[in-house]
Design a protein around this motif. Structure first.
Motif, PDB file in Angstrom:
ATOM      1  N   LYS A   1       0.814  -1.275   0.335  1.00 26.13           N
ATOM      2  CA  LYS A   1       0.256  -0.384  -0.002  1.00 26.13           C
ATOM      3  C   LYS A   1       0.906   1.440   0.311  1.00 26.13           C
ATOM      4  N   VAL A   2       0.767   2.170  -0.835  1.00 23.99           N
ATOM      5  CA  VAL A   2       1.254   3.265  -0.639  1.00 23.99           C
ATOM      6  C   VAL A   2       0.114   4.870  -0.630  1.00 23.99           C
ATOM      7  N   ILE A   3      -0.224   5.761  -0.118  1.00 27.92           N
ATOM      8  CA  ILE A   3      -0.194   7.225   0.884  1.00 27.92           C
ATOM      9  C   ILE A   3       0.098   7.942   0.693  1.00 27.92           C
ATOM     10  N   VAL A   4      -1.072   8.736  -0.967  1.00 18.69           N
ATOM     11  CA  VAL A   4       0.362   9.996  -0.941  1.00 18.69           C
ATOM     12  C   VAL A   4      -1.032  11.228  -0.749  1.00 18.69           C
ATOM     13  N   ARG A   5       0.299  11.944   0.059  1.00 15.52           N
ATOM     14  CA  ARG A   5      -1.062  13.332   0.285  1.00 15.52           C
ATOM     15  C   ARG A   5      -0.306  14.305  -0.285  1.00 15.52           C
ATOM     16  N   ASP A   6      -1.034  15.683  -0.866  1.00 16.66           N
ATOM     17  CA  ASP A   6      -0.429  17.021  -0.915  1.00 16.66           C
ATOM     18  C   ASP A   6      -1.525  17.453  -1.394  1.00 16.66           C
ATOM     19  N   GLY A   7      -1.310  18.954  -1.251  1.00 10.98           N
ATOM     20  CA  GLY A   7      -1.638  19.750  -1.341  1.00 10.98           C
ATOM     21  C   GLY A   7      -1.588  21.000  -0.311  1.00 10.98           C
ATOM     22  N   HIS A   8      -2.987  22.120   0.092  1.00 14.67           N
ATOM     23  CA  HIS A   8      -2.431  23.183   0.952  1.00 14.67           C
ATOM     24  C   HIS A   8      -4.441  23.476   0.538  1.00 14.67           C
ATOM     25  N   ARG A   9      -4.229  25.001   1.506  1.00 11.60           N
ATOM     26  CA  ARG A   9      -5.403  25.158   2.035  1.00 11.60           C
ATOM     27  C   ARG A   9      -5.936  25.580   0.762  1.00 11.60           C
ATOM     28  N   GLY A  10      -5.614  26.197  -0.462  1.00 11.18           N
ATOM     29  CA  GLY A  10      -6.068  26.437  -1.997  1.00 11.18           C
ATOM     30  C   GLY A  10      -5.765  27.810  -2.523  1.00 11.18           C
TER      31      GLY A  10
ATOM     32  N   VAL B   1     -14.596  24.000 -10.368  1.00 10.98           N
ATOM     33  CA  VAL B   1     -13.774  22.953 -10.308  1.00 10.98           C
ATOM     34  C   VAL B   1     -13.278  22.353  -9.579  1.00 10.98           C
ATOM     35  N   ASP B   2     -13.112  20.760  -8.607  1.00 14.58           N
ATOM     36  CA  ASP B   2     -13.214  20.250  -8.059  1.00 14.58           C
ATOM     37  C   ASP B   2     -11.953  21.090  -6.781  1.00 14.58           C
ATOM     38  N   ASP B   3     -12.012  21.063  -5.488  1.00 12.79           N
ATOM     39  CA  ASP B   3     -10.808  21.584  -4.850  1.00 12.79           C
ATOM     40  C   ASP B   3     -10.596  19.885  -3.948  1.00 12.79           C
ATOM     41  N   GLU B   4     -11.771  19.011  -4.062  1.00 17.30           N
ATOM     42  CA  GLU B   4     -10.709  17.859  -3.054  1.00 17.30           C
ATOM     43  C   GLU B   4     -11.272  16.550  -3.895  1.00 17.30           C
ATOM     44  N   ALA B   5      -9.746  15.914  -3.823  1.00 15.52           N
ATOM     45  CA  ALA B   5      -9.959  14.424  -4.776  1.00 15.52           C
ATOM     46  C   ALA B   5      -9.419  13.374  -3.959  1.00 15.52           C
ATOM     47  N   LEU B   6      -9.869  12.091  -3.987  1.00 15.83           N
ATOM     48  CA  LEU B   6      -9.944  10.709  -3.222  1.00 15.83           C
ATOM     49  C   LEU B   6      -9.323   9.736  -4.692  1.00 15.83           C
ATOM     50  N   ILE B   7      -8.491   9.381  -5.110  1.00 20.08           N
ATOM     51  CA  ILE B   7      -7.580   9.082  -5.935  1.00 20.08           C
ATOM     52  C   ILE B   7      -7.803   7.595  -5.916  1.00 20.08           C
ATOM     53  N   ILE B   8      -8.143   6.322  -6.171  1.00 20.15           N
ATOM     54  CA  ILE B   8      -7.515   4.847  -5.227  1.00 20.15           C
ATOM     55  C   ILE B   8      -7.045   4.097  -6.614  1.00 20.15           C
ATOM     56  N   LEU B   9      -5.772   3.656  -6.433  1.00 23.18           N
ATOM     57  CA  LEU B   9      -5.548   2.888  -7.544  1.00 23.18           C
ATOM     58  C   LEU B   9      -4.885   1.052  -7.480  1.00 23.18           C
ATOM     59  N   THR B  10      -5.641   0.249  -7.563  1.00 26.98           N
ATOM     60  CA  THR B  10      -5.606  -1.020  -7.391  1.00 26.98           C
ATOM     61  C   THR B  10      -4.730  -1.906  -8.630  1.00 26.98           C
ATOM     62  N   TYR B  11      -3.406  -2.927  -8.160  1.00 25.17           N
ATOM     63  CA  TYR B  11      -3.039  -3.294  -8.766  1.00 25.17           C
ATOM     64  C   TYR B  11      -3.032  -4.983  -8.313  1.00 25.17           C
TER      65      TYR B  11
ATOM     66  N   TRP C   1      -7.627  21.100  -1.901  1.00 24.76           N
ATOM     67  CA  TRP C   1      -7.410  22.570  -1.373  1.00 24.76           C
ATOM     68  C   TRP C   1      -7.502  22.911  -0.910  1.00 24.76           C
ATOM     69  N   ASN C   2      -7.862  21.517   0.426  1.00 22.36           N
ATOM     70  CA  ASN C   2      -8.163  21.753   1.928  1.00 22.36           C
ATOM     71  C   ASN C   2      -7.867  21.546   3.017  1.00 22.36           C
TER      72      ASN C   2
ATOM     73  N   GLN D   1     -14.699  16.428  -4.629  1.00 26.32           N
ATOM     74  CA  GLN D   1     -15.566  17.531  -3.728  1.00 26.32           C
ATOM     75  C   GLN D   1     -15.109  18.807  -4.548  1.00 26.32           C
ATOM     76  N   GLN D   2     -16.113  20.027  -3.704  1.00 32.02           N
ATOM     77  CA  GLN D   2     -15.880  20.891  -3.937  1.00 32.02           C
ATOM     78  C   GLN D   2     -16.463  21.680  -2.367  1.00 32.02           C
ATOM     79  N   GLN D   3     -15.334  21.833  -1.885  1.00 32.08           N
ATOM     80  CA  GLN D   3     -16.047  22.158  -0.504  1.00 32.08           C
ATOM     81  C   GLN D   3     -15.555  24.017  -0.248  1.00 32.08           C
ATOM     82  N   GLN D   4     -15.406  24.704  -0.960  1.00 33.92           N
ATOM     83  CA  GLN D   4     -15.057  25.539  -1.476  1.00 33.92           C
ATOM     84  C   GLN D   4     -15.315  26.490  -2.494  1.00 33.92           C
ATOM     85  N   ALA D   5     -16.863  26.688  -2.728  1.00 32.41           N
ATOM     86  CA  ALA D   5     -17.133  26.774  -3.347  1.00 32.41           C
ATOM     87  C   ALA D   5     -17.297  28.829  -3.799  1.00 32.41           C
TER      88      ALA D   5
END
Length: 367
Positions: free
Chosen positions: A172-181, A244-254, A265-266, A234-238
């Motif tokens: 498993k790999v978990i990668v987190r990237d971003g900032h407040r927007g 555009v979206d400002d929140e994204a969760l992406i799951i990849l399977t191998y 961006w949150n 999601q769009q938490q800061q409309a």
């Protein structure tokens, strides 16, 4: 005229100096609206590159950068074509919208001019495929620059992962990237204008920060494509990101692993970190310099080793020094490398599938 320009560019390629060291790479900067452009101006003093021309039609913006970095306004041209004709750079770096990347390659590739773009490679998979076709047809380097490519922690984590006895097989790999927007952190208005535009940026946080995790996971997996891509946005800061979206969760399977990419961006605090889980331990790349390795003890105990790493050696610590080294043959780009076109074509497949998954609510299977 185009053949004459190609001849002039070929003759101006980097040549060794009397000391035997390669002369600085002649680079054109295309666009000033992406504030990552500060990086190349700050890098020029290392001596690996020379900025010979800048493309920016916005005179006010160009003057602002000229005042900050002390270059002559005569270095600035209104179009890519006029800059190329006047300066014959060996390579160009793209610091405009992501949508612009294809147009730059369409002009530069037939002239044999190498291109480095800021992440992600393209605004869409369709654009990326055309860029790949042009780069391969005309035998140019087409590289993608990510901030995290130059993190010593990521490279040490890769080395430790490949030592099978350390944490065991990857699971498993978990990668987190971003900032407040973008708006909350106060990016320049010319950057904000296109960064929150779905056509010019290709999306919001999913594109802007999802590409980091896709790039790193593709590298860790030696360019193995995932079986499936599932994404939720999601769009938490409309009020700040209405289009555009400002929140994204992406799951990849191998076949025997999974990746979870959290692009946002949150976040209350800016972050670029990665966790790599094997059957026998976990590696935490907490930031650019700090890395930890945990090994299990009993049910929920563990031992932990902490490392604070120095920057990597030149040219592996700076994107533009790296670009110069690639072009003059000191560095070979492997298909699995973080900057490589082959890696980033898989990244674009993942992002394309993530957009389709988030839109449809379905898991996308990559054929």
């Amino acid at each position: 005229m185009r053949y004459l320009l190609l001849l002039l560019i070929t003759l101006s390629m980097t040549l060794p100096t009397a000391s035997g060291q390669p002369s600085p790479l002649r680079v054109g900067v295309v666009g000033l609206t992406h504030t990552h452009v500060h990086g190349i101006f700050n890098s020029e003093g290392r001596g690996d590159i020379e900025i010979v021309g800048i493309v920016e039609p916005n005179d006010t913006l160009a003057q602002r950068y000229a005042d900050q970095y002390g270059f002559a306004k005569e270095l600035v041209y209104p179009t890519l074509e006029t800059m190329l004709a006047a300066q014959q750079p060996t390579a160009v770096t793209a610091f405009g919208t992501i949508y612009d990347h294809l147009g730059i390659v369409e002009v530069c590739a037939p002239l044999g001019i190498h291109v480095m773009v800021e992440k992600p490679l393209a605004v869409s998979l369709e654009h990326a495929r055309r860029m790949q076709e042009l780069a391969e047809q005309h035998d140019i380097h087409l590289l993608t620059n990510y901030e995290t490519t130059w993190y010593p922690t990521n490279h040490r984590a890769y080395e430790l992962l490949k030592q099978d006895s350390l944490i065991g097989a990857l699971r498993k790999v978990i990668v987190r990237d971003g900032h407040r927007g973008p708006k909350k952190i106060g990016v320049d208005p010319e950057f904000l204008e296109w960064l929150t535009d779905p056509e010019l940026n290709g999306g919001g946080a999913l594109t802007d920060f999802g590409c980091y995790g896709a790039n790193l996971m593709t590298w860790l997996m030696d360019n193995e494509r995932p079986l499936t891509v599932t994404a939720v946005t999601q769009q938490q800061q409309a009020e700040n990101n209405p289009l555009v979206d400002d929140e994204a969760l992406i799951i990849l399977t191998y076949p025997e692993a999974v990746a979870v990419i959290q692009a946002s961006w949150n976040w209350p605090i800016g972050r670029k970190d990665m966790e790599i889980y094997g059957l026998q331990g976990v590696i935490y790349a907490d930031n650019r310099q700090d890395l930890r390795v945990r090994k299990p003890v009993g049910y929920d105990g563990f031992t932990e080793e902490e490392y604070t790493l120095d920057d990597r050696s030149t040219p592996y610590d700076d994107p533009f020094s790296y670009l110069a080294a690639v072009i003059d043959g000191r560095v070979e780009v492997k298909p699995t490398d973080l900057s490589a076109l082959q890696n980033n074509m898989i990244v674009m497949e993942i992002l394309d599938a993530a957009v389709r998954s988030a839109t449809s609510g379905q898991t996308i299977q990559l054929k």
